[in-house]
Design a protein around this motif. Structure first.
Motif, PDB file in Angstrom:
ATOM      1  N   ILE A  99       0.835  -1.208   0.000  1.00 54.47           N
ATOM      2  CA  ILE A  99       0.000   0.000   0.000  1.00 54.47           C
ATOM      3  C   ILE A  99       0.867   1.255   0.000  1.00 54.47           C
ATOM      4  CG2 ILE A  99      -1.579   1.369   1.428  1.00 54.47           C
ATOM      5  CD1 ILE A  99      -2.845  -1.326   2.266  1.00 54.47           C
ATOM      6  N   LEU A 100       1.841   1.298   0.904  1.00 49.81           N
ATOM      7  CA  LEU A 100       2.694   2.484   0.985  1.00 49.81           C
ATOM      8  C   LEU A 100       3.550   2.632  -0.266  1.00 49.81           C
ATOM      9  CD1 LEU A 100       3.771   2.295   4.728  1.00 49.81           C
ATOM     10  CD2 LEU A 100       2.032   3.772   3.707  1.00 49.81           C
ATOM     11  N   THR A 101       3.989   1.510  -0.833  1.00 49.20           N
ATOM     12  CA  THR A 101       4.774   1.557  -2.075  1.00 49.20           C
ATOM     13  C   THR A 101       3.955   2.159  -3.205  1.00 49.20           C
ATOM     14  OG1 THR A 101       6.088  -0.388  -1.464  1.00 49.20           O
ATOM     15  CG2 THR A 101       5.974   0.161  -3.806  1.00 49.20           C
ATOM     16  N   THR A 102       2.728   1.664  -3.384  1.00 47.63           N
ATOM     17  CA  THR A 102       1.911   2.153  -4.492  1.00 47.63           C
ATOM     18  C   THR A 102       1.403   3.563  -4.233  1.00 47.63           C
ATOM     19  OG1 THR A 102      -0.028   1.027  -3.534  1.00 47.63           O
ATOM     20  CG2 THR A 102       1.214  -0.145  -5.237  1.00 47.63           C
ATOM     21  N   LEU A 103       1.200   3.915  -2.974  1.00 45.42           N
ATOM     22  CA  LEU A 103       0.784   5.282  -2.650  1.00 45.42           C
ATOM     23  C   LEU A 103       1.835   6.275  -3.141  1.00 45.42           C
ATOM     24  CD1 LEU A 103      -0.778   6.438   0.693  1.00 45.42           C
ATOM     25  CD2 LEU A 103       1.064   7.740  -0.322  1.00 45.42           C
ATOM     26  N   MET A 104       3.097   5.989  -2.819  1.00 40.42           N
ATOM     27  CA  MET A 104       4.171   6.896  -3.229  1.00 40.42           C
ATOM     28  C   MET A 104       4.435   6.824  -4.729  1.00 40.42           C
ATOM     29  SD  MET A 104       6.919   6.745  -0.082  1.00 40.42           S
ATOM     30  CE  MET A 104       6.881   4.983   0.204  1.00 40.42           C
ATOM     31  N   ILE A 143       4.005  13.181  -1.037  1.00 37.50           N
ATOM     32  CA  ILE A 143       2.976  12.826  -0.056  1.00 37.50           C
ATOM     33  C   ILE A 143       3.176  13.544   1.279  1.00 37.50           C
ATOM     34  CG2 ILE A 143       2.629  10.562  -1.118  1.00 37.50           C
ATOM     35  CD1 ILE A 143       4.169   9.356   1.265  1.00 37.50           C
ATOM     36  N   LYS A 144       4.356  14.092   1.504  1.00 43.31           N
ATOM     37  CA  LYS A 144       4.622  14.806   2.753  1.00 43.31           C
ATOM     38  C   LYS A 144       3.642  15.957   2.933  1.00 43.31           C
ATOM     39  CE  LYS A 144       8.231  17.327   5.258  1.00 43.31           C
ATOM     40  NZ  LYS A 144       9.636  17.810   5.230  1.00 43.31           N
ATOM     41  N   GLY A 145       3.019  16.014   4.097  1.00 44.12           N
ATOM     42  CA  GLY A 145       2.082  17.082   4.388  1.00 44.12           C
ATOM     43  C   GLY A 145       0.679  16.851   3.860  1.00 44.12           C
ATOM     44  N   LYS A 146       0.486  15.792   3.070  1.00 42.49           N
ATOM     45  CA  LYS A 146      -0.848  15.459   2.572  1.00 42.49           C
ATOM     46  C   LYS A 146      -1.594  14.636   3.623  1.00 42.49           C
ATOM     47  CE  LYS A 146       0.147  17.202  -1.522  1.00 42.49           C
ATOM     48  NZ  LYS A 146       1.605  17.321  -1.467  1.00 42.49           N
ATOM     49  N   THR A 147      -2.898  14.523   3.444  1.00 36.32           N
ATOM     50  CA  THR A 147      -3.735  13.817   4.410  1.00 36.32           C
ATOM     51  C   THR A 147      -4.174  12.462   3.856  1.00 36.32           C
ATOM     52  OG1 THR A 147      -4.571  15.870   5.361  1.00 36.32           O
ATOM     53  CG2 THR A 147      -5.876  13.893   5.746  1.00 36.32           C
ATOM     54  N   LEU A 148      -3.906  11.426   4.635  1.00 36.09           N
ATOM     55  CA  LEU A 148      -4.331  10.067   4.293  1.00 36.09           C
ATOM     56  C   LEU A 148      -5.513   9.683   5.166  1.00 36.09           C
ATOM     57  CD1 LEU A 148      -3.903   7.274   2.904  1.00 36.09           C
ATOM     58  CD2 LEU A 148      -2.395   6.690   4.834  1.00 36.09           C
ATOM     59  N   ASP A 163       2.540   4.053   9.967  1.00 35.39           N
ATOM     60  CA  ASP A 163       3.709   4.283   9.116  1.00 35.39           C
ATOM     61  C   ASP A 163       3.544   5.537   8.260  1.00 35.39           C
ATOM     62  OD1 ASP A 163       4.758   2.041  10.231  1.00 35.39           O
ATOM     63  OD2 ASP A 163       5.157   0.987   8.359  1.00 35.39           O
ATOM     64  N   ALA A 164       2.311   5.860   7.891  1.00 37.12           N
ATOM     65  CA  ALA A 164       2.086   7.088   7.125  1.00 37.12           C
ATOM     66  C   ALA A 164       2.460   8.313   7.947  1.00 37.12           C
ATOM     67  CB  ALA A 164       0.629   7.163   6.676  1.00 37.12           C
ATOM     68  N   LEU A 165       2.230   8.262   9.249  1.00 36.93           N
ATOM     69  CA  LEU A 165       2.662   9.356  10.125  1.00 36.93           C
ATOM     70  C   LEU A 165       4.175   9.520  10.064  1.00 36.93           C
ATOM     71  CD1 LEU A 165       0.457   8.665  13.271  1.00 36.93           C
ATOM     72  CD2 LEU A 165       0.258  10.651  11.749  1.00 36.93           C
ATOM     73  N   ASP A 166       4.894   8.395  10.023  1.00 28.09           N
ATOM     74  CA  ASP A 166       6.350   8.448   9.954  1.00 28.09           C
ATOM     75  C   ASP A 166       6.838   9.009   8.623  1.00 28.09           C
ATOM     76  OD1 ASP A 166       6.617   7.425  12.496  1.00 28.09           O
ATOM     77  OD2 ASP A 166       6.771   5.347  11.831  1.00 28.09           O
ATOM     78  N   LEU A 167       5.955   9.002   7.615  1.00 28.43           N
ATOM     79  CA  LEU A 167       6.296   9.597   6.318  1.00 28.43           C
ATOM     80  C   LEU A 167       5.865  11.064   6.248  1.00 28.43           C
ATOM     81  CD1 LEU A 167       5.236   6.600   4.034  1.00 28.43           C
ATOM     82  CD2 LEU A 167       7.577   7.362   4.510  1.00 28.43           C
ATOM     83  N   ASP A 168       5.542  11.622   7.416  1.00 24.86           N
ATOM     84  CA  ASP A 168       5.156  13.036   7.542  1.00 24.86           C
ATOM     85  C   ASP A 168       3.821  13.356   6.878  1.00 24.86           C
ATOM     86  OD1 ASP A 168       7.337  13.815   9.096  1.00 24.86           O
ATOM     87  OD2 ASP A 168       8.595  14.103   7.329  1.00 24.86           O
ATOM     88  N   MET A 169       2.942  12.360   6.826  1.00 26.82           N
ATOM     89  CA  MET A 169       1.584  12.612   6.368  1.00 26.82           C
ATOM     90  C   MET A 169       0.702  12.912   7.576  1.00 26.82           C
ATOM     91  SD  MET A 169       0.916   9.723   3.410  1.00 26.82           S
ATOM     92  CE  MET A 169      -0.349  10.710   2.567  1.00 26.82           C
ATOM     93  N   ASP A 170      -0.382  13.629   7.357  1.00 21.79           N
ATOM     94  CA  ASP A 170      -1.438  13.726   8.350  1.00 21.79           C
ATOM     95  C   ASP A 170      -2.383  12.547   8.117  1.00 21.79           C
ATOM     96  OD1 ASP A 170      -0.470  16.157   9.395  1.00 21.79           O
ATOM     97  OD2 ASP A 170      -1.497  17.270   7.811  1.00 21.79           O
ATOM     98  N   VAL A 171      -2.868  11.946   9.193  1.00 18.91           N
ATOM     99  CA  VAL A 171      -3.677  10.738   9.047  1.00 18.91           C
ATOM    100  C   VAL A 171      -4.993  10.894   9.790  1.00 18.91           C
ATOM    101  CG1 VAL A 171      -3.795   8.244   9.398  1.00 18.91           C
ATOM    102  CG2 VAL A 171      -1.605   9.317   8.835  1.00 18.91           C
ATOM    103  N   ILE A 172      -6.081  10.599   9.084  1.00 16.22           N
ATOM    104  CA  ILE A 172      -7.416  10.556   9.664  1.00 16.22           C
ATOM    105  C   ILE A 172      -7.887   9.104   9.625  1.00 16.22           C
ATOM    106  CG2 ILE A 172      -9.804  11.338   9.489  1.00 16.22           C
ATOM    107  CD1 ILE A 172      -8.837  13.733   7.907  1.00 16.22           C
ATOM    108  N   GLY A 173      -8.415   8.608  10.723  1.00 22.65           N
ATOM    109  CA  GLY A 173      -8.902   7.235  10.768  1.00 22.65           C
ATOM    110  C   GLY A 173     -10.387   7.174  11.076  1.00 22.65           C
TER     111      GLY A 173
END
Length: 399
Positions: A99-104, A143-148, A163-173
């Protein structure tokens, strides 16, 4: 109704290739792997379609080395008292990494860029110039600074969010049914969406991790797309049917959805623009296959030897420390006085009860009772028959 007593040597059948590390769980003194058996004690399966096969009367358990059980007739198994296991979380890391690979990669237009570069074969010395001239068509975004937005915070969703947080994304669950274990492991920096509409409206990327049900089928549709940001990227590694493909095609053509990344390609998906169709590779790693096989084998082994149930999709999970005492394990209708009737049958032989557990799941329940006294083998058939005669008993084993 049926009655089953465990034999000393139990037969395991596999309907797909199961990793050797999983099969090695079965002690050869107590288990045998026989893929030609017409009536095994348990079956290990991956993707084999079991809806068309006939079950033997000795079958007690089916374990799916994976999460989905659409290939298993679960309702039929429940009616026949066959416990069905799956292996939630065993392939979570593999799916998360993809997922993270294809996201980037999709954000950087990597897949389209690679395909275009291959078309330059044969251009010889002109290739560097052509690359420099053509690369502007593949300008992507970071993706840095974007919201997942993560829908479903189970084993996979929780890992993706953290892990998305560690990539400097904002995360909503969003997960109204989040488990205690997932909640403990989820980063406190994941923002909670009170409604799924809130997540749709605020996410630049959306990844979905929910089962396919009547409620979730087609949850990505024209109505929900209208709530989302323009150029949103949607990642679907759960089930293809979560997406209304007609509406997705329209959203891709209009630019409302910028990219659709899915692990479930079909003819419709392949004809859509701006899709990344992956050939169902989510759990396809050696490590994942081994983890699933080991987990499935351990669950089956423990159930056959002790009656304990963990990660069942149709029986209630139930566990009782196994001390070697004779144990009655009964699967029955979830109606009043079932436990009382089972204990009455045991006490009619002047046996004392050492320990017990009773768990229910919908219309059915599962009871395990340990007997304090030493029980001679010649008494087992009559005790088992007495329990079998109780109205509402589906299956009985004495271990």
């Amino acid at each position: 109704m049926s009655t089953m007593i465990l034999e000393k040597v139990k037969t395991i059948q596999t309907l797909n290739a199961i990793a050797e590390s999983g099969l090695n769980i079965f002690n050869k003194d107590n288990f045998t792997i026989d893929n030609d058996s017409a009536n095994p004690d348990a079956i290990l399966v991956r993707s084999f379609n079991m809806h068309t096969i006939e079950f033997g009367n000795n079958l007690k358990a089916i374990a799916r080395a994976g999460a989905g059980v659409n290939n298993i007739p679960v309702d039929q198994c429940t009616e026949e008292g066959i416990v069905v296991f799956n292996t939630p979380g065993a392939n979570a890391n593999a799916v998360k990494e993809l997922i993270l690979t294809t996201l980037m990669a999709s954000s950087r237009n990597l897949f389209a860029g690679l395909a275009w570069t291959k078309t330059l074969e044969g251009e010889g010395e002109q290739i560097p110039k052509l690359v420099e001239a053509g690369k502007k068509q593949f300008v992507g975004k970071e993706i840095k600074g974007k919201t997942l937005g993560v829908i479903g915070l189970g084993a996979i969703g929780m890992l993706v969010a953290n892990d998305a947080l560690d990539l400097d994304m904002d995360v909503i669950g969003f997960d109204p049914f989040i488990s205690v274990d997932a909640a403990w492991n989820l980063s406190r920096n994941v923002q909670r969406a009170v409604t799924i509409e809130e997540l749709f409206a605020n996410s630049d990327y959306i990844t979905v991790h929910v089962p396919l049900t009547d409620e979730t089928r087609g949850m990505f549709n024209q109505e929900t797309f209208s709530i989302m940001k323009p150029d949103v990227h949607i990642l679907n590694f759960s089930r293809g049917e979560l997406v209304d493909e007609k509406d997705m095609k329209s959203a891709l053509e209009s630019g409302k959805v910028g990219k659709y990344i899915t692990d479930f390609p079909n003819e419709n998906v392949l004809k859509m623009k701006n899709t990344v169709p992956i050939p169902h590779l989510g759990a396809s790693t050696k490590e994942s296959e081994e983890n699933c096989a080991i987990m499935a084998a351990n669950q089956v082994k423990e159930f056959l030897e002790t009656g304990n149930i963990k990660n069942s999709v149709n029986f209630p999970n139930a566990s009782l420390p196994y001390t070697g005492k004779r144990r009655v394990a009964a699967f029955h209708e979830n109606v009043p006085n079932m436990v009382g009737q089972i204990t009455l049958a045991i006490s009619s032989y002047n046996f004392n009860i050492a320990d017990m557990v009773n768990r229910s799941r919908g219309e059915y329940a599962y009871t395990m009772i340990d007997i304090e006294n030493n029980v001679n083998d010649d008494i087992i058939p009559s005790l088992e028959e007495k329990i079998k005669q109780i109205e509402g008993i589906v299956t009985t084993r004495i271990i």
